[in-house]
Design an enzyme around this catalytic site. Sequence first.
Site, PDB file in Angstrom:
ATOM      1  N   ASP A   1     -12.421 -40.506 102.274  1.00 35.44           N
ATOM      2  CA  ASP A   1     -13.456 -40.926 103.208  1.00 35.44           C
ATOM      3  C   ASP A   1     -14.313 -39.710 103.526  1.00 35.44           C
ATOM      4  O   ASP A   1     -14.120 -38.640 102.945  1.00 35.44           O
ATOM      5  CB  ASP A   1     -12.857 -41.532 104.478  1.00 35.44           C
ATOM      6  CG  ASP A   1     -13.720 -42.660 105.041  1.00 35.44           C
ATOM      7  OD1 ASP A   1     -14.894 -42.396 105.359  1.00 35.44           O
ATOM      8  OD2 ASP A   1     -13.235 -43.798 105.150  1.00 35.44           O
TER       9      ASP A   1
ATOM     10  N   HIS B   1     -19.013 -43.989 102.683  1.00 31.98           N
ATOM     11  CA  HIS B   1     -17.803 -43.253 103.079  1.00 31.98           C
ATOM     12  C   HIS B   1     -17.376 -42.267 101.981  1.00 31.98           C
ATOM     13  O   HIS B   1     -16.193 -42.124 101.693  1.00 31.98           O
ATOM     14  CB  HIS B   1     -16.651 -44.220 103.373  1.00 31.98           C
ATOM     15  CG  HIS B   1     -16.842 -45.010 104.634  1.00 31.98           C
ATOM     16  ND1 HIS B   1     -16.691 -44.478 105.889  1.00 31.98           N
ATOM     17  CD2 HIS B   1     -17.174 -46.312 104.824  1.00 31.98           C
ATOM     18  CE1 HIS B   1     -16.909 -45.406 106.803  1.00 31.98           C
ATOM     19  NE2 HIS B   1     -17.218 -46.529 106.190  1.00 31.98           N
TER      20      HIS B   1
ATOM     21  N   GLU C   1     -19.585 -50.732 105.112  1.00 34.98           N
ATOM     22  CA  GLU C   1     -20.378 -49.891 105.995  1.00 34.98           C
ATOM     23  C   GLU C   1     -21.265 -48.909 105.228  1.00 34.98           C
ATOM     24  O   GLU C   1     -21.222 -47.696 105.448  1.00 34.98           O
ATOM     25  CB  GLU C   1     -19.447 -49.144 106.965  1.00 34.98           C
ATOM     26  CG  GLU C   1     -18.654 -50.077 107.862  1.00 34.98           C
ATOM     27  CD  GLU C   1     -17.721 -49.369 108.819  1.00 34.98           C
ATOM     28  OE1 GLU C   1     -17.446 -49.918 109.890  1.00 34.98           O
ATOM     29  OE2 GLU C   1     -17.243 -48.255 108.480  1.00 34.98           O
TER      30      GLU C   1
END
Length: 747
Positions: free
Chosen positions: A181, A271, A331
């Site tokens: 991440d 990410h 995201e």
Amino acid sequence: MKKLSILFVSCLLSLGIQAQADLVPAPQQAQWGNGNYTLPQQPTIACSSAGIMPAAEYLQTCLKNYVSINASVASGKQGDIRLSVKKGLAKDGYDLKVTENGIDIIGADYGGILSGIATLNQLLIIKGSVPFVTISDTPRFGWRGFHLDSSRHFWTCDEVKELIDLMALYKLNRFHWHLTDDQGWRLEIKKYPKLTEKGAWRIYNNQDTACWQLAARDDNPDMLIPKKNTRVENGDTLYGGYYSQEDIRDIVKYAKQRGIEIVPEIDMPGHFLSAIENYEGLSCFPTIGWGQFFTTPLCPGKEKVLEFCKDIWKEVFALFPYEYVHVGGDEVRKDTWKECPDCQKRIKEKGLKNEEELQSWFIHQMEAFINKNGRKMMGWDEILEGGLSKTATVTWWRTWVPDAPHQVTAQGNDVIYCPGSPMYLSQAEEKTSMRSIYEYDVQPASMNAKQKQHVIGVQGNLWCEYIPTRERMLFQYFPRILALSELAWTKPEKKDYDRFYKGLPQQFAMLHKLNVPFRTPSLDGVYRVNAFTCEGTMVVTCADPMATVRYTTDGSFPNKDSKLYTGPVTFDETSQVILRTFSPSGRAGEMLRADFIKQGYLEPIKADASKLSAGLNAAWHEYPGTKCAEIHHAPLNGDYPISDVVIPEGVKGHIGLIITGYIKVPEDGVYTFSLMSDDGSWLKIDGNMVVDNDRPQSPHEEISQQALKAGLHKFEVRYFDSNGGMLRLWVFDPQGKKLAPADIYLR
């Protein structure tokens, strides 16, 4: 004589019910006998075939670690514990039979043997000996998952193995491992060494600072950053760590022996900052970093990026010999893609409509490569946007996209339920959390039979931004993971939350023996605000009978020397109490702040109830802020008649609700109000603040009391959220009975 026989049978049934309650997850069928089998100090584990020899060796390890018994393992059918495989049982199913002649575990397959061993382990740890019993047991779902984020904070190999052991004890069989991440790259990739040389280490960031602040605020050393995961380089303290490929092989082997498959997640195209920062040309532009919410993503317009990702997957495939890998896909910031000539060229060349379809195109490229290498791809439910391939499996987490599982299953794809509420175990545990997980409907009636077949399981997710230590990690997992275990394993007709909850003390005793720092469930009997009119009484109960409760009334944090709660405490004046549980080892738990407030009754207003309609009014304001007091300043989108305190259907996006009306109080007394919201909310009655839950937050329940005279009182709930959250209010009368909305709300 007949009465004595009935009494004897009744006692046996009682023993059987209690023994079954001790087991989590509850077995499908169990017949409990009268008596126990005690293993000798040096028993033999007989293994009927070479294929299940690793399971026998695992059981040998369990006996030594859990009950200090040194067992030997032998081939054949003669032994004190006998393991064998039988065709005809459902996958992962098993039969366990305990008699005076020993223990037989008969599994459908290797996984079934491990399931039987898990049951035996629990009985041994809890009781020391094993009750005579015949169990026939099969799981509800094949995917019984737990997820661990190793990027935000790093977990050592031993810590990961301890977690795997605990999950095996509760028949969980899929380990979704989040290895990369923005905050850290934890997996060694030989072709790109800087991913771990640089990407696995960081100078302390804002999440680390927040952990320190929480440690001070809550008097909690488990929130301190562990020094063992630091190193000094050029005068800077760097925090992190990574798993070498040899580490990964060792953990994969360890988990495989325990019947657990590991699903590695390499999150992309978002990410991905820990890689983008260390290898040039992976982003759209040289300037990289954080936007308002998320980081710079990969550039799907560059061929170099596709090759970089494929190179990583090649090494991942060599390390994880299982069916699935997880591509993330959640995201993703797309503003850079809108300005990037490479991305816009790709959109034009491929005939894509927008950046959402560009993300989908990228995901499909990864999936094609994954499939070509004999694996299946999983992704978070954002991979629905722009089009879902026919072969992808979706992990559904966005509760504000409730139709996602229906879309996935209607298309014929598999879905795993892990909704943020209640299955994000990184969120603070509430009084209702265990029941919410246990009773979650993962195969709703709105799905047809074919769709339900595509619901392949459930999973609890642990995101570790604010979970820096092994102690905090296990505190967040347990005991909620027990409710998830039973949801995943036990068929609905065999589930019973009251039975499950009553059996938890035996599980807590077992966890104490295993040195698991679990969260003691919220104390019962006290609330954030406890109202009284003459004299107040604090009556506290704790779900863990081995825990002690200590408290202070001077504002200080309770410690091991603070006053011990031994029975009801009375107050004749307003008092502030802080309570805290302590484990048998003296380990301090969470603190509960409880104000005991002496009140006069709020007088009712003068109004004619016969002229009012049932229900309440909800005014929806276009409100992007984070304070209930400011909602009314935002533009009004519309008014909605509602029958309960809920988010009206069709209200989404930037939500600011002002819910008004009257509450009809049936009798004089102290009423209890339980307000849960994600994000913030408050409840006012007659202009008085009753429940103050006004802050940006994950789902949180605040419970307070108010003394009310019978009659009508003005009623207002305010609520804000910017990402499709939740809102719920329960009202209880002075006797503790929940009041029906239809009986109390008027407008």
